[in-house]
Design a protein around this motif. Sequence first.
Motif, PDB file in Angstrom:
ATOM      1  N   TYR A   1     -12.120 -26.177  -9.913  1.00 52.51           N
ATOM      2  CA  TYR A   1     -11.565 -27.014  -9.734  1.00 52.51           C
ATOM      3  C   TYR A   1     -12.268 -28.128  -9.976  1.00 52.51           C
ATOM      4  CZ  TYR A   1      -8.849 -30.879  -7.197  1.00 52.51           C
ATOM      5  OH  TYR A   1      -8.319 -32.174  -7.014  1.00 52.51           O
TER       6      TYR A   1
ATOM      7  N   PHE B   1      -8.908 -22.491  -0.982  1.00 55.33           N
ATOM      8  CA  PHE B   1      -8.578 -23.146  -2.420  1.00 55.33           C
ATOM      9  C   PHE B   1      -7.641 -22.034  -2.850  1.00 55.33           C
ATOM     10  CE2 PHE B   1     -11.266 -26.600  -1.589  1.00 55.33           C
ATOM     11  CZ  PHE B   1     -11.151 -27.491  -2.506  1.00 55.33           C
ATOM     12  N   LEU B   2      -8.020 -20.871  -2.896  1.00 57.37           N
ATOM     13  CA  LEU B   2      -7.007 -19.976  -3.497  1.00 57.37           C
ATOM     14  C   LEU B   2      -6.013 -19.992  -2.704  1.00 57.37           C
ATOM     15  CD1 LEU B   2      -9.431 -17.203  -4.275  1.00 57.37           C
ATOM     16  CD2 LEU B   2      -8.511 -18.596  -6.167  1.00 57.37           C
ATOM     17  N   ARG B   3      -5.790 -19.893  -1.617  1.00 55.82           N
ATOM     18  CA  ARG B   3      -4.536 -20.089  -0.781  1.00 55.82           C
ATOM     19  C   ARG B   3      -3.555 -21.096  -1.151  1.00 55.82           C
ATOM     20  NH1 ARG B   3      -6.499 -17.686   3.389  1.00 55.82           N
ATOM     21  NH2 ARG B   3      -7.226 -19.531   4.416  1.00 55.82           N
TER      22      ARG B   3
ATOM     23  N   ALA C   1      -4.333 -22.181  -5.378  1.00 56.83           N
ATOM     24  CA  ALA C   1      -4.429 -21.136  -6.501  1.00 56.83           C
ATOM     25  C   ALA C   1      -5.695 -21.361  -7.501  1.00 56.83           C
ATOM     26  CB  ALA C   1      -3.092 -21.002  -7.284  1.00 56.83           C
ATOM     27  N   VAL C   2      -6.608 -21.798  -7.109  1.00 56.42           N
ATOM     28  CA  VAL C   2      -8.024 -22.337  -8.091  1.00 56.42           C
ATOM     29  C   VAL C   2      -9.104 -22.274  -7.109  1.00 56.42           C
ATOM     30  CG1 VAL C   2      -7.836 -24.674  -7.795  1.00 56.42           C
ATOM     31  CG2 VAL C   2      -8.809 -23.510  -9.915  1.00 56.42           C
ATOM     32  N   THR C   3     -10.246 -21.722  -7.642  1.00 53.89           N
ATOM     33  CA  THR C   3     -11.529 -21.871  -6.918  1.00 53.89           C
ATOM     34  C   THR C   3     -12.202 -23.078  -6.873  1.00 53.89           C
ATOM     35  OG1 THR C   3     -12.834 -21.216  -8.736  1.00 53.89           O
ATOM     36  CG2 THR C   3     -12.101 -19.469  -7.504  1.00 53.89           C
TER      37      THR C   3
ATOM     38  N   ARG D   1     -13.653 -20.976  -0.650  1.00 49.66           N
ATOM     39  CA  ARG D   1     -13.109 -20.365  -1.870  1.00 49.66           C
ATOM     40  C   ARG D   1     -11.698 -19.749  -1.263  1.00 49.66           C
ATOM     41  NH1 ARG D   1     -12.872 -15.144  -4.098  1.00 49.66           N
ATOM     42  NH2 ARG D   1     -12.877 -15.319  -6.386  1.00 49.66           N
ATOM     43  N   ARG D   2     -11.517 -19.106  -0.162  1.00 52.20           N
ATOM     44  CA  ARG D   2     -10.096 -18.620   0.176  1.00 52.20           C
ATOM     45  C   ARG D   2      -9.067 -19.492   0.272  1.00 52.20           C
ATOM     46  NH1 ARG D   2     -13.597 -14.886   3.409  1.00 52.20           N
ATOM     47  NH2 ARG D   2     -13.020 -16.012   5.272  1.00 52.20           N
TER      48      ARG D   2
END
Length: 319
Positions: free
Chosen positions: A314, A303-305, A308-310, A300-301
């Motif tokens: 996605y 993907f966000l990095r 910019a989406v979980t 999750r981290r």
Amino acid sequence: MSKIIHVLAFPNVQVLDVTGPLQVFASANDLARQRGLSAPYCVSVIASQSSPIMTSAGLALVGEPLPAIESPCDTLIIAGGWGVYGAAEDHELVDWVRQKAFLSRRVTSVCTGAFLLAATGLLDGRRVATHWTRCEELAFKYPKLKVEANPIFIQQGDVWTSAGVTAGIDLCLALVEEDLGQARALEVARHLVVFLKRPGGQSQFSVTLSLQEGGSRFAELHAWMAEHLTLDLNIATLAMQAGMSERSFVRHYRAETGQTPARAVELIRVETARRQLSDGAASIKRIAQQCGFGCEETMRRSFLRTLAVTPQAYRERFS
């Protein structure tokens, strides 16, 4: 009745912008006939100039004259290539495209075909995709467009535009999916041996391809990394696989790829997870394990990095 598809070509057109879409619809027809069904598409190459049409690759195409404005047309596809600039200055052709698009169910452009479609004014105010090397030029020449460099293709109502070259195949697979359903589109993709039927919103850039922009010195390492994502891909492991000392590996890897080894591992893991989220029904927890993240929160981290989406968001958007 078969849907009438016109692929518009012109001198110095890019051959794959024409033949890629043609083969998608031809394969859909072949698969339908194998089931004893009628062909869903009637496809033709059209041009304002008499045949043969010389492509930029040196292959001549035989096209039909532009059909009458009022003649039936389900989908108008405008190919791209270096000749598009001259085509966009042909006022009679631009006017024909404008009128024909208005009477067609949908209109699309492949690659730099967006320049010709933009000349008609039909793209004003719309989000638009084109080849990534021409995005700035398209935006400058047609400031009313909202040009986006990342997507493979963009649909806005009955107007579709795609990124460069092979993205035209992705776009036409999406058209087949809209017409015939996902199962038939996936069947066509498998028939064409397309590695992945990519959703339009996915990036047109491959991570492993981007990592090799500076050269191919680490190409084998990247392939090995993609096949061993569940391992602890730390500096020591990667340096040993590359046959280099850790210090030398880190220095040369960053100089050639523009990324640290750790960041490259993360990007490859995210790209692999994206494909699994789009294509399969495996749980996010299982995908996180298979891609080497270890747990859902780590993925999750990442993907966000990176996006910019979980992962869940996605999957909801692109599956």
